[in-house]
Design a protein around this motif. Sequence first.
Motif, short mmCIF file in Angstrom:
data_model
loop_
_atom_site.label_atom_id
_atom_site.label_comp_id
_atom_site.label_asym_id
_atom_site.label_seq_id
_atom_site.Cartn_x
_atom_site.Cartn_y
_atom_site.Cartn_z
N THR A 44 0.83 -1.21 0.00
CA THR A 44 0.00 0.00 0.00
C THR A 44 0.87 1.25 0.00
O THR A 44 2.01 1.23 0.44
N TYR A 45 0.30 2.34 -0.48
CA TYR A 45 1.02 3.61 -0.51
C TYR A 45 1.46 3.98 0.90
O TYR A 45 2.58 4.43 1.11
N LYS A 46 0.60 3.77 1.83
CA LYS A 46 0.90 4.10 3.22
C LYS A 46 2.09 3.28 3.70
O LYS A 46 3.00 3.80 4.34
N ALA A 47 2.07 1.98 3.38
CA ALA A 47 3.15 1.09 3.81
C ALA A 47 4.48 1.55 3.21
O ALA A 47 5.49 1.60 3.90
N ILE A 48 4.47 1.90 1.96
CA ILE A 48 5.69 2.35 1.29
C ILE A 48 6.19 3.65 1.90
O ILE A 48 7.36 3.79 2.23
N CYS B 133 -4.43 0.72 -2.43
CA CYS B 133 -4.82 1.50 -1.26
C CYS B 133 -4.79 0.61 -0.02
O CYS B 133 -4.77 -0.61 -0.10
N SER B 134 -4.81 1.24 1.14
CA SER B 134 -4.76 0.51 2.40
C SER B 134 -6.06 -0.26 2.60
O SER B 134 -6.13 -1.18 3.39
N ASP B 135 -7.10 0.12 1.89
CA ASP B 135 -8.40 -0.54 2.02
C ASP B 135 -8.43 -1.82 1.20
O ASP B 135 -9.31 -2.64 1.34
N GLY B 136 -7.44 -2.01 0.36
CA GLY B 136 -7.40 -3.20 -0.49
C GLY B 136 -7.93 -2.87 -1.88
O GLY B 136 -7.87 -3.70 -2.78
N SER B 137 -8.44 -1.66 -2.03
CA SER B 137 -8.90 -1.25 -3.37
C SER B 137 -7.68 -0.96 -4.25
O SER B 137 -6.60 -0.66 -3.74
N SER C 66 -5.13 -8.72 2.99
CA SER C 66 -4.35 -8.71 4.24
C SER C 66 -3.28 -9.79 4.24
O SER C 66 -2.16 -9.58 4.69
N GLN C 67 -3.62 -10.94 3.69
CA GLN C 67 -2.65 -12.04 3.65
C GLN C 67 -1.48 -11.70 2.77
O GLN C 67 -0.33 -11.99 3.08
#
Length: 102
Positions: free
Chosen positions: A20-24, A56-60, A93-94
């Motif tokens: 996710t962008y946030k993770a990066i 996205c962090s939502d999985g979208s 999530s996995q």
Amino acid sequence: MFAAKVYSEISKIPPGRVSTYKAIAQRLSTKAYRAVGTALKRNPDAPRVPCHRVVCSDGSLGGYMGSMNSSLKVSLLAAEGVFVKDGKIVDFSQKLGGRNAS
DNA sequence: CGCTTGACACCGT
DNA sequence: AACGGTGCCAAGC
């Protein structure tokens, strides 16, 4: 260059895996998830960086180039083994945790 | 150099 | 739970 680091992180993403962008952004010790997308949007290394593995962090899926090629992302991810259901990544999530789906 | 936009994320309603 | 609005950081003009 902040963006260069972003590409580097994305390049590190193994096949069948998504980030996710946030993770990066967090990985770069920053909270500029917006800047991550901004850098990819310009996509200076389009085919060099698997930007389609970034969601996205939502999985979208979020967007791709122009925010209308989302279908393309789905196809690319599906080719990697990452399927998308109802606009969201299956077992998202996995794939983030890098765990077996079994 | 300063303002606006942008492939997101989070809080509030 | 779903939708809407606001906020953050960097790049572009």
